[in-house]
Design a protein around this motif. Sequence first.
Motif, short mmCIF file in Angstrom:
data_model
loop_
_atom_site.label_atom_id
_atom_site.label_comp_id
_atom_site.label_asym_id
_atom_site.label_seq_id
_atom_site.Cartn_x
_atom_site.Cartn_y
_atom_site.Cartn_z
N PRO A 186 -1.25 10.67 -7.83
CA PRO A 186 -0.76 10.76 -6.45
C PRO A 186 -1.06 12.12 -5.82
O PRO A 186 -1.40 12.19 -4.63
N LYS B 145 -9.02 -1.63 -2.53
CA LYS B 145 -9.11 -0.74 -3.68
C LYS B 145 -9.93 -1.37 -4.79
O LYS B 145 -9.95 -2.59 -4.93
N CYS C 174 -2.01 2.39 -10.09
CA CYS C 174 -1.46 2.12 -8.76
C CYS C 174 -1.94 0.76 -8.28
O CYS C 174 -1.20 0.00 -7.67
N ARG D 140 -0.20 -2.32 -10.22
CA ARG D 140 1.10 -2.76 -9.74
C ARG D 140 0.95 -3.80 -8.65
O ARG D 140 1.59 -4.82 -8.64
N SER E 245 0.43 0.11 2.23
CA SER E 245 1.79 0.17 1.71
C SER E 245 2.47 1.50 1.96
O SER E 245 3.47 1.80 1.38
N ARG F 197 7.49 -5.67 -1.99
CA ARG F 197 6.49 -5.86 -3.03
C ARG F 197 6.69 -4.87 -4.15
O ARG F 197 6.68 -5.20 -5.32
N LYS F 198 6.88 -3.61 -3.77
CA LYS F 198 6.94 -2.56 -4.77
C LYS F 198 8.28 -2.56 -5.51
O LYS F 198 8.34 -2.39 -6.70
N ASN G 59 9.15 -5.74 -7.88
CA ASN G 59 8.27 -5.96 -9.01
C ASN G 59 8.44 -4.83 -10.00
O ASN G 59 9.51 -4.27 -10.13
N LYS G 60 7.37 -4.47 -10.69
CA LYS G 60 7.46 -3.39 -11.67
C LYS G 60 7.86 -2.10 -10.96
O LYS G 60 7.33 -1.81 -9.90
N ASP H 69 8.07 1.72 -9.75
CA ASP H 69 7.07 2.77 -9.58
C ASP H 69 7.07 3.74 -10.74
O ASP H 69 8.11 4.07 -11.27
N GLN H 70 5.89 4.24 -11.07
CA GLN H 70 5.81 5.30 -12.07
C GLN H 70 6.08 6.61 -11.37
O GLN H 70 5.25 7.10 -10.64
N SER H 71 7.23 7.13 -11.60
CA SER H 71 7.66 8.41 -11.04
C SER H 71 7.40 8.49 -9.53
O SER H 71 6.98 9.50 -9.02
N GLN I 106 5.10 7.10 -7.64
CA GLN I 106 3.71 7.34 -7.22
C GLN I 106 3.42 6.78 -5.84
O GLN I 106 3.80 5.67 -5.52
N ARG I 107 2.69 7.55 -5.02
CA ARG I 107 2.20 6.99 -3.76
C ARG I 107 1.07 6.02 -4.10
O ARG I 107 0.38 6.16 -5.10
N SER I 108 0.91 5.01 -3.26
CA SER I 108 0.02 3.92 -3.66
C SER I 108 -1.25 3.84 -2.85
O SER I 108 -1.93 2.85 -2.86
#
Lengths: 284, 284
Positions: A157, A225, A266, A269, A282, B269-270, B273-274, B276-278, B280-282
């Motif tokens: 990020p 992406k 990213c 997910r 997003s 969506r985010k 679901n799973k 976020d990892q710390s 993270q911006r997507s």
Amino acid sequence: MAMKNYRQFLFLLVAVVSVGFVSIVFVLQWVLYFKEGLAWDGGLAEFNWHPVLIVTGFIFIQGIAILVYRLPWTWKCSKLMMKFIHAGLNILAFAFAAISLVAVFDFHNAASIPNMYSLHSWLGLTAVILYGLQIALGLCVYLVPIIPESMRAVFMPVHVYSGLLIFTSVIATALMGITEKLIFGLKNPKYKDSPPEATFVNFLGVLIMVFGALVIWIVTCPAWKRPNEQLLSSQPTSGGDATRTMGGTVLSICSTTDWNDPEANCDTRKRNNKPDQSGQRSTV
Amino acid sequence: MAMKNYRQFLFLLVAVVSVGFVSIVFVLQWVLYFKEGLAWDGGLAEFNWHPVLIVTGFIFIQGIAILVYRLPWTWKCSKLMMKFIHAGLNILAFAFAAISLVAVFDFHNAASIPNMYSLHSWLGLTAVILYGLQIALGLCVYLVPIIPESMRAVFMPVHVYSGLLIFTSVIATALMGITEKLIFGLKNPKYKDSPPEATFVNFLGVLIMVFGALVIWIVTCPAWKRPNEQLLSSQPTSGGDATRTMGGTVLSICSTTDWNDPEANCDTRKRNNKPDQSGQRSTV
């Protein structure tokens, strides 16, 4: 792997490349037709390398470097090869920016104009230094094999944010540079009298803004992406052994590819869960 | 609803508000101490309203308007009330920008300086017009009750992208304006001689850049987005009836809130679901 909204992507890609090319033509027309041309003589013709190299390298090549993972034709190539292309283009852009700084310092020194007094110079030099750091850190984190995947994922990020921040700062700094040069360079008639050069170079500024806006639009659209490597390798076209069939002539590079690359996290997910609604970005 | 990385968010929020306030102090110090002060007389003191209103309104208030959904203390308030605050702050910022344009046109006309010749004026006027359109479209799409939710969801990526594009363009345009004013306003000593005013206002430019960078960092971090309304209403603190317990004194506004608001889709969506990892911006 099919890309969502492929026609829209293609249209925007043609637009961004076209606007970039026209910007380069405009900056060349500016220095070759309206100004003193190009030379390396410590004079104004050496200064002219500054806008030419900034627009060509620090803006156009950096913009393409940012977009390179989005090209669906490259999704068959290994992530590692794409990293080399991304890094290579950024290093090339950095070289252009560095040479452009030499040109302007040379010119200032020869003409006894002070260096580093303007906001343009402060932000410009900061951008070049941060860009160098960004490239060095990017090379260390994403191309040194011993770096753990968790660290790569945590750093991603920051890498993306600082990359786009530098890119937009470079554009803002270029617009300030255009403003400076039009005020200092136009004497009779002046900038405020709107001679053809002023209007022409204003349009160059608008083109640079549009180029930046298009790059940011394309790169922040989640639907465009690069898919994560597992998804790519499970496609029928990969013939079951992704490392052998991807990349064609670059197979030797492909063979060292990192298929479970954390940088794709990213994406993972978004792509492995509910599909995107019409490719919505997003960052809402 | 607890926010992820709350301490980091709080630190950045304090930083962005502080940098914004210091920018306003700097621009006031510039016009009141270094320049001719503030007045509405067609002269330079009227022009000085231009930078003051741009920094205070078009940059600081717009930045706060962008961030307002991220404040976790407001997550208990209805989305509709937050929309009113977001719209209200943006309309206020637009009013500041419009008055700042009147100031500069008045000054130009009184001093027989042409209008709209510079790249700064082209981009600045475009930004104000686009900002007005953005507000008008935003009001129509997100506050007119008959607009279908599907249309709101489809329009959201465009609304967010164009909002951030306008915000960053305003900052770039302000930096060009600072450059212009320092060149035109400093005669003896000149800008290149680095008098105290030049260095001071260069720092103002740096502060504005830092403000913009912090706003964009905070607003693009997925972990700090306002949770969707279903998640909020399922919290124990909401007492099972979100519309009654949220917002306190704004309960009458809460009653018309749109709990299944499509604008939260990107979050949904985010968050559903799973995780976020710390955070993270997507936009990778």
